[in-house]
Scaffold this motif. Structure first.
Motif, mmCIF file in Angstrom:
data_model
loop_
_atom_site.group_PDB
_atom_site.id
_atom_site.type_symbol
_atom_site.label_atom_id
_atom_site.label_comp_id
_atom_site.label_asym_id
_atom_site.label_seq_id
_atom_site.Cartn_x
_atom_site.Cartn_y
_atom_site.Cartn_z
ATOM 1 N N ILE A 107 0.593 5.990 11.654
ATOM 2 C CA ILE A 107 0.964 5.299 10.420
ATOM 3 C C ILE A 107 -0.267 5.275 9.525
ATOM 4 O O ILE A 107 -1.223 4.542 9.769
ATOM 5 C CB ILE A 107 1.475 3.877 10.712
ATOM 6 N N CYS A 108 -0.248 6.135 8.496
ATOM 7 C CA CYS A 108 -1.407 6.325 7.624
ATOM 8 C C CYS A 108 -1.273 5.428 6.392
ATOM 9 O O CYS A 108 -0.304 5.552 5.628
ATOM 10 C CB CYS A 108 -1.516 7.781 7.201
ATOM 11 N N LEU A 109 -2.241 4.542 6.198
ATOM 12 C CA LEU A 109 -2.225 3.592 5.094
ATOM 13 C C LEU A 109 -3.285 3.978 4.065
ATOM 14 O O LEU A 109 -4.396 4.380 4.430
ATOM 15 C CB LEU A 109 -2.504 2.173 5.610
ATOM 16 N N THR A 165 -5.619 4.189 9.603
ATOM 17 C CA THR A 165 -4.508 4.792 10.341
ATOM 18 C C THR A 165 -4.308 4.025 11.639
ATOM 19 O O THR A 165 -5.275 3.699 12.337
ATOM 20 C CB THR A 165 -4.782 6.282 10.650
ATOM 21 N N THR A 192 10.418 0.642 2.123
ATOM 22 C CA THR A 192 10.123 1.380 0.901
ATOM 23 C C THR A 192 11.232 1.136 -0.105
ATOM 24 O O THR A 192 12.275 0.559 0.215
ATOM 25 C CB THR A 192 9.994 2.890 1.183
ATOM 26 N N ILE A 244 8.239 -1.739 8.100
ATOM 27 C CA ILE A 244 7.832 -0.947 6.938
ATOM 28 C C ILE A 244 9.047 -0.708 6.050
ATOM 29 O O ILE A 244 10.032 -0.110 6.479
ATOM 30 C CB ILE A 244 7.216 0.400 7.362
ATOM 31 N N CYS A 287 0.853 -1.195 0.000
ATOM 32 C CA CYS A 287 0.000 0.000 0.000
ATOM 33 C C CYS A 287 0.886 1.242 0.000
ATOM 34 O O CYS A 287 2.108 1.155 -0.094
ATOM 35 C CB CYS A 287 -0.934 -0.006 1.219
ATOM 36 N N GLU A 288 0.250 2.398 0.126
ATOM 37 C CA GLU A 288 0.986 3.647 0.331
ATOM 38 C C GLU A 288 0.971 3.974 1.818
ATOM 39 O O GLU A 288 -0.042 3.773 2.497
ATOM 40 C CB GLU A 288 0.383 4.796 -0.471
ATOM 41 N N VAL A 289 2.107 4.462 2.304
ATOM 42 C CA VAL A 289 2.261 4.720 3.743
ATOM 43 C C VAL A 289 2.827 6.118 3.958
ATOM 44 O O VAL A 289 3.722 6.563 3.235
ATOM 45 C CB VAL A 289 3.207 3.681 4.391
ATOM 46 N N LEU A 339 4.501 -3.618 3.989
ATOM 47 C CA LEU A 339 4.387 -3.766 5.435
ATOM 48 C C LEU A 339 4.418 -5.251 5.778
ATOM 49 O O LEU A 339 3.725 -6.053 5.141
ATOM 50 C CB LEU A 339 3.082 -3.155 5.952
ATOM 51 N N GLY A 356 1.920 9.985 0.808
ATOM 52 C CA GLY A 356 2.426 8.657 1.101
ATOM 53 C C GLY A 356 3.348 8.143 0.019
ATOM 54 O O GLY A 356 3.408 8.685 -1.095
#
Length: 455
Positions: A131-133, A121, A92, A90, A38-40, A63, A58
């Motif tokens: 931590i916003c998903l 979140t 990237t 996490i 996903c985007e984080v 994850l 994000g």
């Protein structure tokens, strides 16, 4: 020494079979790993106090849930987890080694109001971050959040956990959202498109048909197939339920099918580019694509617009330059455009005398059709024959708002295109902004009442 080719083949085949089984088992274990693509965005709750702000965007990330059996030692892959130290890992593309967050009794709150949209979140106590998903698969996100809750309570997690190892670049291919291919040599033949793609461009690739692998990209929002040799569009494009932009510029298309007009594109498609093709006409059902805001039809062979063009009430940008349009349909007057370009069409001069095709008395077919359309009675091929449905779909609209099938008067006049568009490209090299419009009248009374308009 002579060798037995049959026996060797059998032995090699046996080895392949064993490898296949073991590979399948490994694949099964991988599919059950607790991972989420996903985007984080990690937002520090201390930043506002320091007068600082997050960038508010994000990044694509992987994850994982990881667990340690002893201090600093990762748990072996596939080993059953227990009430030990479980962490959120996490990673990237820029930080493949990742960042680790402890979970046991460390989650302050979950925000899951938009979980069905792939958003959530997780608020941690230490460090004080949110931590916003986003842009996650909703079902995968729900499963992952359930595992986080178990980890927070120190409970058993019914899935093998990952190791604290750097994530491979191939993992990020799975969550790639944009792919641009502009040459044949870069076109993927031996591998699939990433299933998470939202924007796909395959231009100058020599495609003569749409690759069926594209039609399984359920998250696709923008599809650019310009500068190819595509002759026909499959109806299954309509299965791309989120598709908003479709670019088919510079292909060999001769039509746009009724099936596409009646697909889920009716509610999703916003922008359509059919420029530089060989399209002579669009079906009347094309006007059911009522969410369209941008439509490009330049450099085709159009001899007419769909006469229900006025139903495209959201259309703001229309370009149909260098076609063969002799006139515009009467419902064209119902459009409200910001930009209009009809340069280089073969517009005819309005005819002085009308074409009269009135029937007296009206036939049973004409009377029935008018009654069905005026009273908005539902119809379809299971109810009446298909050819009658097609007749009703192509019924003409009188200037009075009523409908007519085969009994009508046809007249032409001119309209200034500025009455339907804020910005108008000149129709010809003489500075004109007027174009002929064809109108229909269901009776002699309607024609007489509107005769001033036809002068």
């Amino acid at each position: 020494m002579l060798q037995d080719p049959g026996g060797g083949a059998a032995r090699r085949g046996g080895n392949r079979e064993v490898s296949k089984r073991s590979g399948g088992a490994a694949a099964g274990r991988r599919s059950r790993d607790m991972k989420l693509h996903c985007e984080v965005e990690v937002v520090s709750r201390q930043l506002p106090a320091l007068g600082m702000r997050n960038r508010g965007k994000g990044v694509r990330a992987v994850l994982s849930l990881c667990q340690q059996t002893a201090r600093g030692q990762p748990r072996a892959r596939g080993e059953r987890s227990g009430p030990h130290l479980t962490c959120l890992f996490i990673s990237t593309l820029k930080d493949k080694r990742g960042t680790r967050y402890e979970l046991k009794e460390n989650i302050e709150q979950f925000f899951t109001k938009f979980v069905d949209e792939g958003k959530a979140t997780v608020r941690l106590k230490e460090p004080p971050v949110d931590i916003c998903l986003s842009k996650a698969n909703s079902s995968s996100l729900k499963s992952f959040l359930s595992a986080l809750r178990l980890a927070h309570r120190g409970c058993d997690i019914e899935a093998p956990l990952s190791t604290f190892a750097p994530v491979k670049t191939s993992e990020f291919e799975k969550c790639k959202t944009k792919m641009v291919i502009t040459s044949k040599k870069d076109y993927p033949l031996s591998r699939n498109f990433p299933p998470s793609l939202e924007h796909l461009q395959t231009s100058y690739c020599g495609l003569i048909r749409i690759d069926t692998r594209m039609l399984s990209l359920r998250n696709l929002r923008k599809l650019d197939l310009s500068h190819n040799h595509i002759k026909k569009l499959p109806a299954t494009i309509g299965d791309l339920v989120h598709l908003q932009e479709l670019n088919l510029n510079d292909n060999h298309l001769e039509s746009f099918s009724v099936a596409l007009c009646q697909s889920t594109l009716q509610t999703s498609l916003r922008s359509l580019d059919l420029s530089k093709n060989k399209i002579k006409a669009l079906p009347v059902q094309f006007c059911q694509l009522r969410e369209l805001t941008d439509l490009k039809l330049d450099d085709n062979e159009l001899i007419r617009f769909p006469f229900k063009m006025g139903q495209l009430t959201n259309l703001r940008f229309l370009s149909a330059a260098r076609n063969k349009l002799p006139f515009l349909p009467s419902e064209f007057k119902n459009l409200s455009l910001e930009y209009l370009d009809l340069f280089g069409n073969t517009f005819e001069q309005p005819k002085v005398l009308p074409v009269i095709m009135l029937q007296t008395p009206l036939s049973l077919l004409e009377s029935s059709a008018r009654a069905i359309l005026y009273n908005r009675i539902p119809y379809g091929s299971p109810i009446i024959p298909l050819h009658l449905c097609q007749d009703l779909d192509t019924a003409k609209t009188c200037v009075c708002g009523r409908f007519c099938l085969n009994s009508f008067i046809q007249g032409t006049t001119t309209m200034n295109l500025h009455s339907v568009a804020h910005t108008v490209v000149l129709v010809d090299n003489m500075g004109g902004t007027e174009a002929p419009v064809i109108s229909y009248f269901c009776s002699l009374t309607c024609y007489v009442n509107c005769c001033d308009m036809l002068k």
